[in-house]
Design a protein around this motif. Structure first.
Motif, PDB file in Angstrom:
ATOM      1  N   ALA A  29      61.467 -19.834 -46.446  1.00 47.10           N
ATOM      2  CA  ALA A  29      62.084 -18.536 -46.148  1.00 47.10           C
ATOM      3  C   ALA A  29      61.179 -17.499 -46.783  1.00 47.10           C
ATOM      4  CB  ALA A  29      63.491 -18.476 -46.715  1.00 47.10           C
ATOM      5  N   THR A  33      59.324 -15.193 -42.358  1.00 50.43           N
ATOM      6  CA  THR A  33      60.440 -15.705 -41.551  1.00 50.43           C
ATOM      7  C   THR A  33      61.761 -15.002 -41.871  1.00 50.43           C
ATOM      8  OG1 THR A  33      60.847 -17.450 -43.168  1.00 50.43           O
ATOM      9  CG2 THR A  33      59.429 -18.005 -41.300  1.00 50.43           C
ATOM     10  N   THR A  34      61.797 -14.199 -42.927  1.00 48.57           N
ATOM     11  CA  THR A  34      63.047 -13.492 -43.210  1.00 48.57           C
ATOM     12  C   THR A  34      63.081 -12.110 -42.561  1.00 48.57           C
ATOM     13  OG1 THR A  34      62.165 -12.580 -45.266  1.00 48.57           O
ATOM     14  CG2 THR A  34      63.350 -14.657 -45.431  1.00 48.57           C
ATOM     15  N   HIS A  43      60.437 -11.256 -39.887  1.00 52.45           N
ATOM     16  CA  HIS A  43      59.604 -11.330 -38.680  1.00 52.45           C
ATOM     17  C   HIS A  43      58.370 -10.416 -38.769  1.00 52.45           C
ATOM     18  CE1 HIS A  43      63.355 -12.777 -36.220  1.00 52.45           C
ATOM     19  NE2 HIS A  43      62.928 -13.671 -37.089  1.00 52.45           N
ATOM     20  N   ARG A  97      65.988 -24.935 -47.981  1.00 52.01           N
ATOM     21  CA  ARG A  97      65.912 -24.164 -49.229  1.00 52.01           C
ATOM     22  C   ARG A  97      66.650 -24.889 -50.347  1.00 52.01           C
ATOM     23  NH1 ARG A  97      67.471 -18.135 -47.057  1.00 52.01           N
ATOM     24  NH2 ARG A  97      66.684 -17.391 -49.046  1.00 52.01           N
ATOM     25  N   ASN A 142      60.140 -20.251 -36.175  1.00 53.53           N
ATOM     26  CA  ASN A 142      60.857 -20.369 -37.450  1.00 53.53           C
ATOM     27  C   ASN A 142      61.411 -19.010 -37.863  1.00 53.53           C
ATOM     28  OD1 ASN A 142      59.200 -22.726 -37.270  1.00 53.53           O
ATOM     29  ND2 ASN A 142      59.593 -23.065 -39.440  1.00 53.53           N
ATOM     30  N   SER A 143      62.661 -18.990 -38.283  1.00 58.29           N
ATOM     31  CA  SER A 143      63.266 -17.726 -38.686  1.00 58.29           C
ATOM     32  C   SER A 143      64.469 -17.948 -39.587  1.00 58.29           C
ATOM     33  CB  SER A 143      63.698 -16.937 -37.449  1.00 58.29           C
ATOM     34  OG  SER A 143      64.390 -15.768 -37.850  1.00 58.29           O
ATOM     35  N   TYR A 144      64.581 -17.108 -40.593  1.00 59.05           N
ATOM     36  CA  TYR A 144      65.784 -17.051 -41.434  1.00 59.05           C
ATOM     37  C   TYR A 144      66.441 -15.672 -41.289  1.00 59.05           C
ATOM     38  CZ  TYR A 144      64.576 -21.291 -44.087  1.00 59.05           C
ATOM     39  OH  TYR A 144      64.312 -22.583 -44.478  1.00 59.05           O
ATOM     40  N   ALA A 145      66.085 -14.931 -40.233  1.00 53.17           N
ATOM     41  CA  ALA A 145      66.420 -13.509 -40.202  1.00 53.17           C
ATOM     42  C   ALA A 145      67.835 -13.210 -39.706  1.00 53.17           C
ATOM     43  CB  ALA A 145      65.415 -12.752 -39.338  1.00 53.17           C
ATOM     44  N   ARG A 180      68.663 -12.595 -36.899  1.00 57.78           N
ATOM     45  CA  ARG A 180      68.587 -11.713 -35.734  1.00 57.78           C
ATOM     46  C   ARG A 180      67.374 -12.145 -34.920  1.00 57.78           C
ATOM     47  NH1 ARG A 180      64.517  -8.184 -37.062  1.00 57.78           N
ATOM     48  NH2 ARG A 180      64.193  -7.990 -39.289  1.00 57.78           N
TER      49      ARG A 180
END
Lengths: 90, 416
Positions: free
Chosen positions: A49, A72-73, A75, B241, B300-303, B305
């Motif tokens: 992350a 990745t948190t 973009h 995580r 890959n994304s933790y957003a 959105r």
């Protein structure tokens, strides 16, 4: 999301195809522990992350493979470079 | 307080002043037999079944935010058990059976509605594949019906049957599938677990694990250290995580999946319908909004959105299936972080670290699995042995080659 292709400039991410983590490296198949190392290479990921190095191909553009560093948190794209020639500089 | 018609009437007559909180806001104690990390549907269901089925009295659920604030509150609420592979089908059918008795068991209206899940097919090859899946389901004792075009026309006359590229030729229907109210499922499990003595500790983020002789002995949290006999992780979206805090690397990537709700409409879509030529699924909530979604964004994304191209792609899928959607306005859309596993199937297993158990990798199909996931994870933690219907969900299957790849796309998480 837009990616700064070193050849084409800022282009929409839709023009690119995603492969995934750029930090994994194909192990030597002749190594004694090759099965275990291939398992790690094919299946295990850091999945961070935050900043993540990943492979994108500009398939609707110059068709070059890029190594992109992206958060990745958020973009946010931090950097993008051609994969070709990257190995020689290591 | 038990919920019933009588309690409803009694409170209606006394100005609704008799309701009490559905669960206690618990302070963390220094020690528990089992600590479950993650106060979503899966974590709360696990705690409930640990208390109810296995008689454990000292169980806590610790949650970083408020319960149900992750994917339990972000999904499209579909429940079904229409899987092909043996490792999956028995598990999801057990989940379906638990859904059918859930509201009576938990004394809570979770609005479980078996309105039918219909997967459309558009070609001969796809019909054959769906017939095969339907037959596999029936061999497991699960209901499945292969419908032809005329039967679909009677159910949903407004679909684009004569689409030039993807004409609708029929579909596979599971009548027992449907929807449930996702938040109510979380609240129902929380309330039922609380009544059995489970402590639900909110705003309590796990920052690390306490270790003794290689085994885990507790969690370090923002509200202090909590010692525990056993620890279960049910934190889909953040599994890598949390596992990373215990120096474990998982076969999981986090990806963002978007979902959508339209403005409220009169009743239009009776069940759940999925498009077979693209990735699009839709149902209508009891409030009238069309609830729909499609593919993950693919990176890959933790957003929590996503981006516009996926929104466009989902809406195009909807238009190809139901041209009548063209003038409907999207009211809200949001994103959730998915644990995309390397074969598209979940993991319910021990970890190499003694005392640490893992429930992860639900991809974008975790909601329907909530009851069985809790049931099987509780069984694993309490008895140190996998439940018979979940024994295929092993963490080491990627090394042994016993993958459960429903879609057959290989170790490419963004394609599952």
């Amino acid at each position: 999301m837009r990616i700064p292709c070193p050849y084409c400039g800022w282009r929409d991410a839709q023009e690119f195809a995603y492969l995934g983590d750029a930090t994994v490296e194909r192990p030597d198949p002749a190594a004694a522990d090759a099965p275990a190392r291939f398992h790690d290479y094919v299946y295990l990921r850091e999945n961070p992350a935050g900043p993540h190095s990943e492979l994108w191909r500009h398939s609707a553009g110059c068709r070059q493979w890029l190594a992109v560093r992206r958060d990745t948190t958020t973009h946010e794209i931090i950097a993008a470079e051609f994969v070709r020639g990257r190995g020689a500089r290591r | 307080m038990g919920y019933s018609v009588l309690s409803l009437i009694a409170n209606a007559l006394t100005g609704q002043r008799g309701w009490t909180p559905a669960w206690r806001d618990a302070e963390p104690k220094p020690f528990y037999d089992v600590v479950i990390v993650g106060g979503g549907g899966h974590g709360l269901a696990t705690a409930y079944y640990l208390a109810k089925e296995h008689g454990l009295r000292h169980v806590a659920v610790v949650e970083k935010g408020w319960i149900g604030s992750g994917n339990a509150g972000r999904n499209t609420t579909i429940i079904r058990s229409n899987y092909l592979l043996p490792g999956n089908e028995a598990f999801y059918e057990w989940s379906m059976k638990l859904w059918e008795g859930l509201e009576q068991d938990l004394n809570y209206n979770a609005m479980v509605s078996q309105r039918g899940v219909l997967n459309l097919y558009h070609s001969d090859a796809q019909r054959d594949a769906y017939a095969r899946r339907g037959n596999a389901m029936r061999l497991h004792g699960v209901d499945a019906e292969l419908l032809d075009e005329a039967q679909i026309r009677r159910l949903y006359p407004f679909l684009d049957f004569d689409n030039a590229r993807f004409p609708i030729k029929g579909g596979l229907l599971q009548r027992r599938g449907g929807t449930a109210r996702h938040d109510a499922v979380v609240w129902a499990y929380a309330r039922a677990a609380d009544r059995l003595g489970v402590d639900i500790v909110q705003n309590c983020e796990v920052k690390g694990f306490l270790r003794e002789n290689g085994a885990v002995s507790g969690v370090e949290t923002t509200r202090g250290a909590i010692k525990a006999g056993k620890i279960g992780l049910a934190v889909a979206g953040a599994s890598s995580r949390l596992a990373g805090l215990a120096d474990l690397k998982l076969p999981i990537e986090s990806h963002v999946l978007q979902a959508f709700v339209s403005e409220g409409l009169k009743p239009m879509i009776a069940g759940v319908v999925t498009f077979g030529a693209g990735h699009f699924y839709i149902s209508q909530s009891d409030k009238g909004g069309l609830v729909f979604g499609g593919d993950i964004d693919g990176y890959n994304s933790y957003a929590q959105r996503g981006n516009l191209p996926t929104i466009e792609d989902v809406c195009e899928g909807g238009m190809a299936l139901m041209p009548a959607l063209g003038r409907v306005r999207v009211l809200r859309h949001w994103g959730g972080v998915m644990d995309m596993s390397m074969d598209g199937s979940p993991i319910i297993d021990r970890t190499p670290i003694a005392g640490l158990y893992l429930n992860a990798g639900w991809c974008y199909g975790g909601f329907k699995a909530t009851p069985a996931s809790g049931w099987c994870f509780a069984h694993l933690i309490a008895r140190d042995a996998p439940h018979p219907v979940a024994r295929a969900f092993r963490l080491d299957r990627f090394a042994t080659g016993r993958l459960i790849d429903e879609k057959g796309v290989g170790a490419q998480p963004n394609l599952h």
